[in-house]
Scaffold this motif. Structure first.
Motif, mmCIF file in Angstrom:
data_model
loop_
_atom_site.group_PDB
_atom_site.id
_atom_site.type_symbol
_atom_site.label_atom_id
_atom_site.label_comp_id
_atom_site.label_asym_id
_atom_site.label_seq_id
_atom_site.Cartn_x
_atom_site.Cartn_y
_atom_site.Cartn_z
ATOM 1 N N HIS A 1 -35.281 5.118 -40.924
ATOM 2 C CA HIS A 1 -34.763 4.957 -39.567
ATOM 3 C C HIS A 1 -33.447 5.723 -39.459
ATOM 4 C CE1 HIS A 1 -37.958 2.343 -38.545
ATOM 5 N NE2 HIS A 1 -37.559 1.319 -39.253
ATOM 6 N N VAL A 2 -33.509 6.851 -38.775
ATOM 7 C CA VAL A 2 -32.353 7.749 -38.701
ATOM 8 C C VAL A 2 -31.243 7.071 -37.913
ATOM 9 C CG1 VAL A 2 -31.614 10.092 -38.171
ATOM 10 C CG2 VAL A 2 -34.046 9.622 -38.542
ATOM 11 N N PHE B 1 -25.387 12.390 -38.806
ATOM 12 C CA PHE B 1 -24.648 13.429 -38.072
ATOM 13 C C PHE B 1 -23.138 13.266 -38.163
ATOM 14 C CE2 PHE B 1 -28.619 12.315 -35.889
ATOM 15 C CZ PHE B 1 -29.320 13.489 -36.140
ATOM 16 N N SER B 2 -22.676 12.238 -38.913
ATOM 17 C CA SER B 2 -21.230 12.015 -39.007
ATOM 18 C C SER B 2 -20.572 13.214 -39.671
ATOM 19 C CB SER B 2 -20.934 10.761 -39.837
ATOM 20 O OG SER B 2 -21.394 9.635 -39.152
ATOM 21 N N PRO B 3 -19.453 13.662 -39.111
ATOM 22 C CA PRO B 3 -18.791 14.836 -39.698
ATOM 23 C C PRO B 3 -18.246 14.537 -41.088
ATOM 24 C CG PRO B 3 -17.436 13.853 -37.966
ATOM 25 C CD PRO B 3 -18.752 13.146 -37.939
ATOM 26 N N MET C 1 -21.875 8.660 -47.212
ATOM 27 C CA MET C 1 -22.901 8.620 -46.163
ATOM 28 C C MET C 1 -23.063 7.186 -45.672
ATOM 29 S SD MET C 1 -24.521 11.562 -45.536
ATOM 30 C CE MET C 1 -26.252 11.467 -45.158
ATOM 31 N N ASP C 2 -23.330 7.019 -44.388
ATOM 32 C CA ASP C 2 -23.715 5.695 -43.879
ATOM 33 C C ASP C 2 -25.105 5.360 -44.421
ATOM 34 O OD1 ASP C 2 -21.441 5.663 -42.461
ATOM 35 O OD2 ASP C 2 -22.341 5.664 -40.466
ATOM 36 N N THR D 1 -23.915 17.548 -43.166
ATOM 37 C CA THR D 1 -24.540 17.095 -44.424
ATOM 38 C C THR D 1 -25.956 17.652 -44.541
ATOM 39 O OG1 THR D 1 -25.335 15.066 -43.364
ATOM 40 C CG2 THR D 1 -23.224 14.938 -44.489
ATOM 41 N N LEU D 2 -26.592 17.917 -43.396
ATOM 42 C CA LEU D 2 -27.960 18.448 -43.393
ATOM 43 C C LEU D 2 -27.969 19.876 -43.943
ATOM 44 C CD1 LEU D 2 -28.768 17.170 -39.799
ATOM 45 C CD2 LEU D 2 -29.228 16.019 -41.953
ATOM 46 N N LEU D 3 -26.976 20.659 -43.547
ATOM 47 C CA LEU D 3 -26.859 22.036 -44.039
ATOM 48 C C LEU D 3 -26.602 22.033 -45.550
ATOM 49 C CD1 LEU D 3 -26.685 25.068 -43.342
ATOM 50 C CD2 LEU D 3 -24.255 24.749 -42.892
#
Length: 349
Positions: free
Chosen positions: A213-214, A219-221, A232-233, A311-313
């Protein structure tokens, strides 16, 4: 690796405001790590890179209409409430973000809907923007959830400046979404159409489903230069027996195992056995993947184009190799690929 290694200049016009007209006709950049090559395709050409008995792992989470607009008691000020997660279904307790945050104090009441039958009281300030709300609602739990769904709107990312449109309800959801709980779509999966899935099935590709569950933590900087210090959350994830059987059989047979999206990759990497096979899992993961990282399960990945310093990059860099990732992103900007949630896709083999 440092945060500054993941910065690049992204022209604003490359952020996708709308999805491509047809899901499987977005552009697809194919990175071949072994050959060190970059190809330009359409998403539906994906089928050419897979053989019978290869496996695609999908995230079957479903986005719920998490964004509500209410009015503050007395002043009537318009307040945006973004539902993050349900803390207690009996007491209707939710973790939320509120905007503008400075206007909301503990004890404030918020009213939702034209008839104002849904009321929430602020009972805790958890972070600078976060709050805990208790919804005051007399009906059953099912009626309460229906009310939330009716009043909520599709939680498009903040970078999309336009109004939410009726089509977004469908397009900001994968066609295989079934387990409700995400506040953002697993966007790599948005490119799959029913037709493409059918063609892959006919070709003999196996599918395994996991759930993550995203949350907004994805997306947190990142605000620290030393990546090892970023936290990370946590996000809720589940891997059931059937998925482990499909994936582990493919590992044994040395098939291609493709993680459809960064959320799938995080889920898989959060539950690896000592023999480098996939374990069942049910719980929370705060796994943060950045270079260098040895991937244990997937040997192939589909992902969208991500924003600088995200974080995705960093995960893409860890999987593709930093130099190839940099080259690919330079090319993506030059060739005007669309970035972010409604943007184009990348296949890394």
């Amino acid at each position: 690796m440092k945060l500054s290694h993941f910065d690049f200049n992204l022209p604003e016009e490359l952020l996708a405001e709308y999805p491509s007209e047809n899901r499987d006709e977005s552009r697809l950049m194919v990175l071949n790590r072994k050959e060190n090559t970059i190809e330009h395709k359409q998403f539906k050409d994906l089928i050419d890179y897979f053989d019978e008995k290869d496996v695609m792992v999908l995230n079957n989470t479903k986005v719920f209409p998490a964004r509500l607009f209410g009015n503050k008691e007395k002043t009537g000020a318009r307040i945006e409430v973004f539902l993050l997660r349900e803390l207690n279904s009996e007491t209707r307790l939710w973790d939320v973000l509120v905007d503008p945050a400075r206007k909301i104090r503990i004890g404030n009441k918020l009213y939702f809907g034209d008839d104002e039958t849904l009321v929430a009281e602020v009972i805790d300030n958890t972070t600078s923007r976060g709050r805990t709300l208790r919804f005051l609602y007399d009906g059953s739990y099912e009626e309460f959830r229906k009310k939330l769904n009716d009043l909520g709107e599709t939680p498009l990312p903040k970078y999309i400046k336009r109004e939410v449109e009726p089509e977004d309800m469908d397009r900001y959801q994968t066609i295989y979404a079934k387990n409700e709980g995400a506040v953002a779509a697993p966007t790599a999966g948005l490119h799959f159409s029913k037709h493409l899935l059918k063609r892959l099935e006919i070709k003999g590709i196996d599918f395994a489903e996991v759930t993550l569950h995203v949350g907004l933590g994805t997306f947190s900087p990142v605000e620290v230069e030393d990546l090892s210090k970023h936290k990370m959350d946590s996000e809720e994830a589940e891997i059931q027996t059937e998925a482990t059987q499909i994936v582990n059989k493919a590992i044994k047979e040395k098939r291609r195992i493709c993680a459809v999206g960064t959320t799938v990759m995080r889920t898989l990497e959060s539950s690896v056995s000592s023999e480098n096979t996939l374990n069942e899992f049910r719980g929370w993961t705060n796994k943060f993947i950045f270079p260098p990282h040895d991937f244990s399960i997937a040997n192939c990945m589909i992902t969208n184009f991500h924003t600088p310093k995200s974080t995705l990059l960093m995960m893409v860099s860890a999987f593709a190799g930093h130099d190839l990732m940099k080259r690919a992103y330079d090319e993506a900007v030059k060739e005007k690929y669309k970035f972010y949630s409604y943007g184009d896709a990348m296949l890394i083999i």
